[in-house]
Design a protein around this motif. Structure first.
Motif, PDB file in Angstrom:
ATOM      1  N   VAL A 150      -7.267  20.644  39.027  1.00  0.00           N
ATOM      2  CA  VAL A 150      -6.792  19.410  39.669  1.00  0.00           C
ATOM      3  C   VAL A 150      -5.269  19.324  39.583  1.00  0.00           C
ATOM      4  O   VAL A 150      -4.637  19.937  38.722  1.00  0.00           O
ATOM      5  CB  VAL A 150      -7.392  18.147  39.010  1.00  0.00           C
ATOM      6  N   ASN A 151      -4.687  18.575  40.495  1.00  0.00           N
ATOM      7  CA  ASN A 151      -3.252  18.292  40.417  1.00  0.00           C
ATOM      8  C   ASN A 151      -3.047  16.843  40.011  1.00  0.00           C
ATOM      9  O   ASN A 151      -3.939  16.013  40.174  1.00  0.00           O
ATOM     10  CB  ASN A 151      -2.573  18.587  41.753  1.00  0.00           C
ATOM     11  N   VAL A 152      -1.870  16.567  39.462  1.00  0.00           N
ATOM     12  CA  VAL A 152      -1.435  15.183  39.296  1.00  0.00           C
ATOM     13  C   VAL A 152      -0.825  14.802  40.641  1.00  0.00           C
ATOM     14  O   VAL A 152       0.161  15.404  41.053  1.00  0.00           O
ATOM     15  CB  VAL A 152      -0.396  15.045  38.175  1.00  0.00           C
ATOM     16  N   PRO A 153      -1.417  13.855  41.354  1.00  0.00           N
ATOM     17  CA  PRO A 153      -0.934  13.576  42.710  1.00  0.00           C
ATOM     18  C   PRO A 153       0.526  13.125  42.717  1.00  0.00           C
ATOM     19  O   PRO A 153       0.952  12.364  41.849  1.00  0.00           O
ATOM     20  CB  PRO A 153      -1.868  12.472  43.211  1.00  0.00           C
ATOM     21  N   ILE A 154       1.285  13.631  43.698  1.00  0.00           N
ATOM     22  CA  ILE A 154       2.686  13.238  43.854  1.00  0.00           C
ATOM     23  C   ILE A 154       2.749  12.277  45.043  1.00  0.00           C
ATOM     24  O   ILE A 154       2.436  12.652  46.170  1.00  0.00           O
ATOM     25  CB  ILE A 154       3.580  14.476  44.121  1.00  0.00           C
ATOM     26  N   PHE A 155       3.132  11.035  44.772  1.00  0.00           N
ATOM     27  CA  PHE A 155       3.132  10.017  45.819  1.00  0.00           C
ATOM     28  C   PHE A 155       4.492   9.904  46.511  1.00  0.00           C
ATOM     29  O   PHE A 155       4.591   9.326  47.565  1.00  0.00           O
ATOM     30  CB  PHE A 155       2.721   8.669  45.224  1.00  0.00           C
ATOM     31  N   GLY A 156       5.539  10.411  45.870  1.00  0.00           N
ATOM     32  CA  GLY A 156       6.881  10.322  46.465  1.00  0.00           C
ATOM     33  C   GLY A 156       7.357  11.674  46.937  1.00  0.00           C
ATOM     34  O   GLY A 156       6.580  12.494  47.414  1.00  0.00           O
ATOM     35  N   LYS A 157       8.668  11.923  46.806  1.00  0.00           N
ATOM     36  CA  LYS A 157       9.253  13.167  47.308  1.00  0.00           C
ATOM     37  C   LYS A 157       9.522  14.191  46.202  1.00  0.00           C
ATOM     38  O   LYS A 157      10.051  15.267  46.479  1.00  0.00           O
ATOM     39  CB  LYS A 157      10.578  12.856  48.028  1.00  0.00           C
ATOM     40  N   ALA A 158       9.193  13.872  44.970  1.00  0.00           N
ATOM     41  CA  ALA A 158       9.402  14.839  43.882  1.00  0.00           C
ATOM     42  C   ALA A 158       8.537  16.063  44.141  1.00  0.00           C
ATOM     43  O   ALA A 158       7.431  15.953  44.670  1.00  0.00           O
ATOM     44  CB  ALA A 158       9.033  14.205  42.542  1.00  0.00           C
ATOM     45  N   GLU A 159       9.063  17.234  43.787  1.00  0.00           N
ATOM     46  CA  GLU A 159       8.277  18.451  43.979  1.00  0.00           C
ATOM     47  C   GLU A 159       7.169  18.562  42.940  1.00  0.00           C
ATOM     48  O   GLU A 159       6.106  19.109  43.205  1.00  0.00           O
ATOM     49  CB  GLU A 159       9.175  19.683  43.857  1.00  0.00           C
ATOM     50  N   SER A 160       7.441  18.071  41.765  1.00  0.00           N
ATOM     51  CA  SER A 160       6.510  18.264  40.658  1.00  0.00           C
ATOM     52  C   SER A 160       6.874  17.326  39.519  1.00  0.00           C
ATOM     53  O   SER A 160       7.891  16.632  39.560  1.00  0.00           O
ATOM     54  CB  SER A 160       6.608  19.701  40.152  1.00  0.00           C
ATOM     55  N   LEU A 161       6.035  17.332  38.505  1.00  0.00           N
ATOM     56  CA  LEU A 161       6.354  16.692  37.230  1.00  0.00           C
ATOM     57  C   LEU A 161       6.649  17.794  36.223  1.00  0.00           C
ATOM     58  O   LEU A 161       6.211  18.925  36.411  1.00  0.00           O
ATOM     59  CB  LEU A 161       5.155  15.875  36.740  1.00  0.00           C
ATOM     60  N   ASN A 162       7.378  17.487  35.163  1.00  0.00           N
ATOM     61  CA  ASN A 162       7.516  18.519  34.132  1.00  0.00           C
ATOM     62  C   ASN A 162       6.218  18.602  33.326  1.00  0.00           C
ATOM     63  O   ASN A 162       5.329  17.744  33.450  1.00  0.00           O
ATOM     64  CB  ASN A 162       8.777  18.320  33.275  1.00  0.00           C
TER      65      ASN A 162
END
Lengths: 242, 242
Positions: free
Chosen positions: B215-227
């Motif tokens: 699974v992914n942590v959903p990205i709701f904005g424009k960030a490419e990823s989380l650390n």
């Protein structure tokens, strides 16, 4: 422009390194790019992208690039950008989820929380009180481009920030390790402004009194606390995970 | 003992700095504490605590303390501790929530994820494949004591780790930015072993094939990823926030 006063005077700041320059070209207002010969060869797509956008690209010596850099290991590419912050009213024009940093003096923490807010779909980040300047080089780098992605506002006046959030229809919820209520019990059905304090000092009692709710991220094990970025991640995603 | 081979040979490692020494005295097995005169004055309660627990305390010169330190600014207090890791079976004896690190080479990230896992109530952290040694000084410091709080196990054999997790009744769920399913849709009703990869390289396809869900942590904005630490925080707390 690596110093705050210089940035204020010039109305500009420096975004350093390939990632920041890329995001600045895509989402910000770039006046000029300075690049060393070596960095230009390494980042030829980025140089092309700048030129295609009619942004002047100047080749500089390593020594000049070092002078423009805040870091120990300069990447040799720097963009001169328009300051990012907008007015409070502008930042809160379409309020959904907002992150308010109060007295966050560590630029790396401020940048990482901005990245998390961006990822969680926040509509703005407010740098309030004695919080670090969002244009600080370490903040820009830690945000991995997110400072360019969503509206940022700054105000030393915390009361003005809270008033503007309420006027915009936001509920103010502060995260505090000593809070009696835990995150799972807070009402997140309305648009929320999450208020985060510094990792070292937390939030002042007056700030905690001024918000609608104060909650902690529950600790289920023996850890004393979470760091600011991980606590903020749990808070900002909480509304999505219900 | 600041090097891995030396630690393995000695069966001991060094926990450096007041916080690590405090947690080691409370939760670990400490053989001896070395402290400079200045650090002893600054940490008198800690020195008393060690003596009360019959742990020998030796005063050393600044130079000797520097020699025992991995950091640029040694704090002057170091505990010689028994290695922390237990067998896989022992770590998975009462499986609830488990974090499995696969190929996480950055010790700061490994330590921060251990802290988050501790906070989220994990029953163990497994350091699998090419993951950094949990006794690495940077890992111990980044964990802010959490390496002493919950069982840690190490194995280079990823298949053996996954088999042991399944045998213990855990569902294996990997976090991966490119996953098609998002975190909100995954079954977390059973005890879960969250599998995290390195920030730079993610998880290998064979690892993704071997788990029950990706699974992914959903990205709701424009960030490419989380650390890694913030993504792990959202995943490890997800089960608590439903």
């Amino acid at each position: 422009m690596t110093k705050r006063a210089g940035r204020e005077r010039a109305g500009r700041f420096l975004a350093e390194g390939a990632q920041a320059v890329r995001e600045a070209l895509r989402y910000g207002q770039v006046y000029e790019v300075f690049v060393t010969e070596i960095a230009a060869a390494r980042n030829s797509e980025l140089v092309d992208e700048a030129r295609a956008a009619d942004v002047p690209v100047s080749t500089v010596t390593d020594r000049a690039a070092d002078g423009l850099s805040e870091t120990v290991t300069p990447q040799g590419i720097v963009a001169v950008c328009e300051l990012l912050d907008v007015s409070l009213d502008e930042a809160l024009a379409e309020p959904k989820l907002v992150a308010v940093l109060v007295g966050v003096s560590d630029p790396g923490n401020a940048g990482t929380v901005t990245r998390v807010a961006d990822a969680a779909g926040a509509s703005a980040v407010i740098f309030a009180g004695d919080t670090v300047d969002p244009h600080n080089g370490k903040c820009v780098r830690a945000s991995t481009g997110s400072v360019f992605h969503l509206p940022l506002a700054r105000s030393r006046n915390i009361t003005a920030v809270f008033d503007a959030c309420r006027k915009a229809g936001l509920r103010l919820v502060a995260a505090d390790g000593h809070a009696k209520t835990d995150l799972t019990r807070v009402d997140l059905s309305q648009p929320t402004a999450w208020v985060f304090g510094s990792e070292a000092h937390g939030l002042d009692p007056e700030v905690l009194d001024a918000v609608d709710d104060v909650v902690n991220v529950p600790i289920f094990g023996k850890a004393e606390s979470l760091n600011l970025a991980t606590a903020a991640a749990v808070c900002l995603y909480a509304g999505h995970l219900r």
